[in-house]
Design an enzyme around this catalytic site. Structure first.
Site, short mmCIF file in Angstrom:
data_model
loop_
_atom_site.label_atom_id
_atom_site.label_comp_id
_atom_site.label_asym_id
_atom_site.label_seq_id
_atom_site.Cartn_x
_atom_site.Cartn_y
_atom_site.Cartn_z
N TYR A 116 0.74 -1.38 -0.05
CA TYR A 116 -0.14 -0.04 0.16
C TYR A 116 0.82 1.22 0.08
O TYR A 116 0.88 2.02 -0.81
CB TYR A 116 -0.92 0.02 1.14
N PRO A 129 -11.35 -0.33 -3.09
CA PRO A 129 -12.70 -0.96 -3.76
C PRO A 129 -13.97 -0.20 -3.43
O PRO A 129 -14.03 0.80 -2.46
CB PRO A 129 -12.86 -2.22 -2.78
N HIS A 350 -7.62 1.20 1.11
CA HIS A 350 -7.33 -0.45 1.57
C HIS A 350 -6.32 -0.93 2.68
O HIS A 350 -6.34 -1.73 3.50
CB HIS A 350 -6.85 -1.03 0.19
N SER A 570 -12.17 -11.94 -5.68
CA SER A 570 -12.34 -12.06 -4.18
C SER A 570 -13.82 -12.26 -3.71
O SER A 570 -14.67 -11.95 -4.29
CB SER A 570 -11.98 -10.85 -3.66
N1 COA Z 1 -20.06 -29.79 0.74
C1 COA Z 1 -20.99 -29.16 1.43
N2 COA Z 1 -20.69 -27.88 2.02
C2 COA Z 1 -19.53 -27.39 2.11
C3 COA Z 1 -18.43 -28.17 1.33
C4 COA Z 1 -18.80 -29.34 0.64
N3 COA Z 1 -18.09 -30.06 0.05
N4 COA Z 1 -17.30 -27.65 1.33
C5 COA Z 1 -17.75 -26.35 2.04
N5 COA Z 1 -19.02 -26.31 2.41
C6 COA Z 1 -19.74 -25.50 3.17
C7 COA Z 1 -18.64 -24.76 4.29
O1 COA Z 1 -18.88 -25.74 5.42
C8 COA Z 1 -19.43 -23.50 4.62
O2 COA Z 1 -20.64 -23.80 5.43
P1 COA Z 1 -21.29 -22.61 6.15
O3 COA Z 1 -21.89 -21.84 5.15
O4 COA Z 1 -22.14 -23.33 7.15
O5 COA Z 1 -20.14 -21.41 6.79
C9 COA Z 1 -19.63 -23.03 3.14
O6 COA Z 1 -19.99 -24.12 2.34
C10 COA Z 1 -18.83 -22.02 2.54
O7 COA Z 1 -17.50 -22.62 2.37
P2 COA Z 1 -16.52 -22.41 1.21
O8 COA Z 1 -17.24 -21.96 0.06
O9 COA Z 1 -15.58 -23.76 0.80
O10 COA Z 1 -15.44 -21.54 1.87
P3 COA Z 1 -15.36 -20.19 2.70
O11 COA Z 1 -16.90 -19.59 2.81
O12 COA Z 1 -14.83 -20.73 3.84
O13 COA Z 1 -14.46 -19.15 1.87
C11 COA Z 1 -12.26 -18.40 1.47
C12 COA Z 1 -13.30 -19.46 1.43
C13 COA Z 1 -10.93 -18.72 0.96
C14 COA Z 1 -12.91 -17.27 0.48
C15 COA Z 1 -12.30 -17.81 2.99
O14 COA Z 1 -11.61 -18.70 3.60
C16 COA Z 1 -11.48 -16.48 3.09
O15 COA Z 1 -10.41 -16.48 3.21
N6 COA Z 1 -12.41 -15.21 2.97
C17 COA Z 1 -11.68 -14.02 3.27
C18 COA Z 1 -11.41 -13.23 1.88
C19 COA Z 1 -11.14 -12.28 1.95
O16 COA Z 1 -10.33 -11.62 3.09
N7 COA Z 1 -11.53 -11.12 0.95
C20 COA Z 1 -11.53 -9.87 0.99
C21 COA Z 1 -10.16 -9.42 0.49
S1 COA Z 1 -10.24 -7.36 0.40
#
Ligand code: COA
Length: 643
Positions: A116, A129, A350, A570
């Site tokens: 940044y 963003p 950001h 993202s």
């Molecule tokens: N079968 C059924 N359900 C599943 C599954 C499967 N095989 N795999 C995952 N799921 C479920 C999970 O248990 C979770 O359930 P919930 O809704 O009850 O919590 C849901 O699906 C979502 O999981 P998933 O899509 O796999 O991932 P996530 O939501 O954990 O997201 C990332 C993954 C990488 C995006 C997240 O870990 C992350 O790091 N987010 C932050 C990103 C960020 O900082 N962005 C901004 C930048 S400015």
């Protein structure tokens, strides 16, 4: 977001307090009060330094789909030499391990600077963003101002939770997350510098701010938010103040705020000149010290015919000099934007935080407004007969603008307008299905969406695109993000199979499941701090700090191609139908941010007009087609299995 890390590619919680636990991603279940935040923060593990060999092996895998066989052989040789016993890689690894022993988080300070504060491109489009709130419909000026007043009071309600330290602690799965970003959102401002910017956290000082700054027609007004009694203003009182602001700023004035859209070196120099004048200095400090900034805008200029896209562009760049870019201060961390007809959102600088804490702030505000929580308080104020007129009237922040600054403003207008001209966006609600369907297929929703994005790219370009997704490393103390390199051998195989007319449904489903699985595994590694990009960055910065040459690995075609992120993506989940949006990372790339919901997905996509290869409307069409194709093959294969 994708953004922070990507920028690189292009070039206290002192007191104990009660916290609550809530999930950070798709759901926001509140769990019972837990331990104090002080204990929580103190108990967070430290960001690991991954084993060198693991990172390099993973790196090679991510390079493979993006280079020719010959190029890959060269990359392998370079990596082998880098990793050789006693070689440069091991020396740097030791330095990094030493740093990790001496710091709370070996990356955080480097990250803030490299991603940044050292970054010299404009924050507008390239770094900050937009976050678009659910669309509203304002028929009158008072509709607009009433909504703005509610947003302000809702944000102050959230601030109270931060001040009282009752804000829920986020968790991902069973991991409680670092909460430090939450305390950096309000009262914060980036300060331009001639070669490096800095950042000031007034909200964490001994004398935290009590005012906000509201902009209308490029005029700035300081409004005290706590009145003479030291109590937060009610909606009606804020509304009264906003009406006063509008009455006193009927005509546009010099758009001094447009200077904040400039290249950072240029703005850094102009800032020095601007601040030489005492009046300007005081006004700037009031803006910088404010809790947050609110822009009251006019109607959308150059509407695209898509209200979501219009709102996104308003949030990202304010439609340039012909629009409202002068009605901003882009260095301010949080700037709420309230459009004339119902486009509402914010843009955020950001440096201090990622999207999820900002989206939580927005969710709180939207929920606060929708549940009418403020009405009770306003009634009480009426009963207590506290007239709004007792408040000090908003203080106009004055600027003396000489010819030199006028010229700077003209230059900034020109520079911004070409950026505005270049950025195009397509934002939409995909209603074919959402996370419920994906979960029902025993697939990770995020990985599924990432693979749809890979497929869309391949569909258009007939080649794979290096692909950035941000993963949160907030399970570690002061953790920020790691890159998920979503383009893999499996994702390319999947795209090819899906587009192969001769491939059977079973082959398609099998390649989809493999690709999703591959992505999920990388994502898991990334959130645990075992990705590729931050580790390699750490090694590179160790070399630079030690005055060593930057290793060949970083000049190799494998590194360059796999870091030229044509897809910058993202996930930013929100409880309401909102979405985040940002520009592409590279001139021939796409930006794609999404909010997955049970039965739909909100997408904000972008591309640059100057690239003949990319177009966000084409990308949208390819993405929707890809999503539906993936949906259909899963359904067909499910039906087949039942027969
Ligand atoms: N079968 C059924 N359900 C599943 C599954 C499967 N095989 N795999 C995952 N799921 C479920 C999970 O248990 C979770 O359930 P919930 O809704 O009850 O919590 C849901 O699906 C979502 O999981 P998933 O899509 O796999 O991932 P996530 O939501 O954990 O997201 C990332 C993954 C990488 C995006 C997240 O870990 C992350 O790091 N987010 C932050 C990103 C960020 O900082 N962005 C901004 C930048 S400015």
């Amino acid at each position: 977001m994708a953004l922070s890390a990507s920028l690189l590619i292009r070039q206290g919680l002192r007191n104990g307090w009660s916290g609550y636990i809530r999930t950070c991603a798709s759901s926001f279940a509140m769990v019972a009060p837990s331990r104090s935040l002080h204990d929580h923060q103190g108990s967070l593990p430290r960001l690991p330094v991954p084993p060198l060999e693991d990172t390099l092996n993973k790196y090679l895998k991510t390079v493979k789909p993006l280079v020719t066989e010959e190029e890959f052989q060269l990359t392998e040789e370079i990596v082998k030499k880098f990793a050789a016993p006693g070689g440069i890689g091991q020396q740097l690894q030791e330095k990094l391990q030493q740093r990790a022993k001496k710091t709370d988080n070996w990356l955080s300070e480097w990250w803030i600077n490299a991603a940044y504060l050292d970054y010299r491109w404009p924050v507008v489009v390239w770094s900050s963003p937009g976050l678009v709130f659910p669309l509203q419909e304002f028929k009158t000026l008072d509709d607009q101002l009433s909504y703005a007043a509610k947003v302000i009071v809702g944000a102050l309600d959230y601030k109270k939770m931060l001040d009282d330290k009752t804000v829920p602690i986020d968790h991902m799965g069973k991991d409680l997350l670092d909460m430090s970003q939450y305390f950096k959102m309000l009262g914060t401002c980036r300060i331009p510098g001639v070669t490096r910017d800095s950042i000031v956290y007034h909200g964490q000082s001994d004398n935290p701010p009590k005012h906000i700054v509201v902009a209308h027609n490029n005029h700035y007004f300081k409004i005290d938010m706590y009145g003479k009694e030291g109590k937060p203003l009610t909606i009606n009182q804020v509304l009264h103040q906003l009406r006063n602001v509008v009455e006193r700023s009927t005509h546009p004035t010099n758009p001094v705020g447009i200077l904040t859209t400039q290249n950072r070196n240029v703005w850094g120099k102009a800032y020095k000149k601007l601040r030489k004048d005492k009046l300007n200095k005081a006004s700037i400090e009031d803006i910088q010290r404010s809790i947050f900034f609110v822009a009251l805008d006019g109607p959308i200029v150059n509407p695209t015919g898509n209200e979501m896209t219009d709102a996104a562009l308003l949030c990202v760049h304010g439609n340039g000099s012909q629009g409202y870019a002068g009605n901003r201060w882009y260095d301010k961390t949080i700037q709420f934007i309230i459009g004339k007809k119902g486009a509402v959102g914010l843009t955020y600088e950001h440096t201090p935080a990622e999207g999820p804490p900002i989206a939580n702030l927005m969710d709180h505000i939207v929920n606060f407004i929708n549940t009418g929580n403020f009405q009770k308080e306003d009634r009480t104020m009426k009963e207590r007969k506290l007239p709004a007129v007792e408040l000090d009237r908003p203080k106009r922040l004055m600027f003396n603008i000489g010819d030199d600054i006028k010229q700077e403003i003209e230059d900034a207008k020109c520079a911004l307008d070409s950026l505005v001209e270049d950025l195009e966006m397509t934002c939409f609600l995909f209603t074919g299905f959402g996370t419920s369907f994906i979960k029902s297929q025993r697939l990770s929703p995020d990985s599924f969406l990432q693979m749809a994005i890979q497929l869309a790219f391949y569909r258009i370009h007939k080649e794979p695109g290096a692909h950035y997704e941000s993963a949160s490393t907030r399970k570690y103390l002061y953790g920020r993000t790691e890159t998920i390199r979503s383009c893999s051998t499996e994702s390319v195989e999947f795209a090819k199979t899906m587009l192969d007319e001769n491939a059977s449904i079973d082959e398609k489903v099998s390649s989809l499941r493999k690709a999703v699985e591959g992505h999920k595994n990388y994502a898991k590694d990334a959130v645990h701090g075992y990705g590729v990009d931050r580790h390699l960055l750490g090694l590179k910065l160790c070399a630079i700090e030690a005055g060593m040459d930057v290793p060949t690995l970083f000049m190799d075609v494998g590194y360059i191609r796999s870091s030229h992120m044509r897809l910058s993506t993202s996930q930013v989940p929100a409880r309401c139908e909102a979405f985040m949006c940002f520009g592409p990372l590279v001139p021939d790339g796409y930006g794609c941010c999404y909010n997955p919901r049970p039965d739909s997905v909100v997408f904000g996509t972008s591309a640059f007009n100057s690239s003949p290869e990319t177009d966000s409307a084409t990308f949208r069409a390819a993405l929707e087609e890809s999503l539906m194709d993936m949906h259909d093959i899963l359904l067909k294969s499910g039906l087949k299995a039942k027969l």
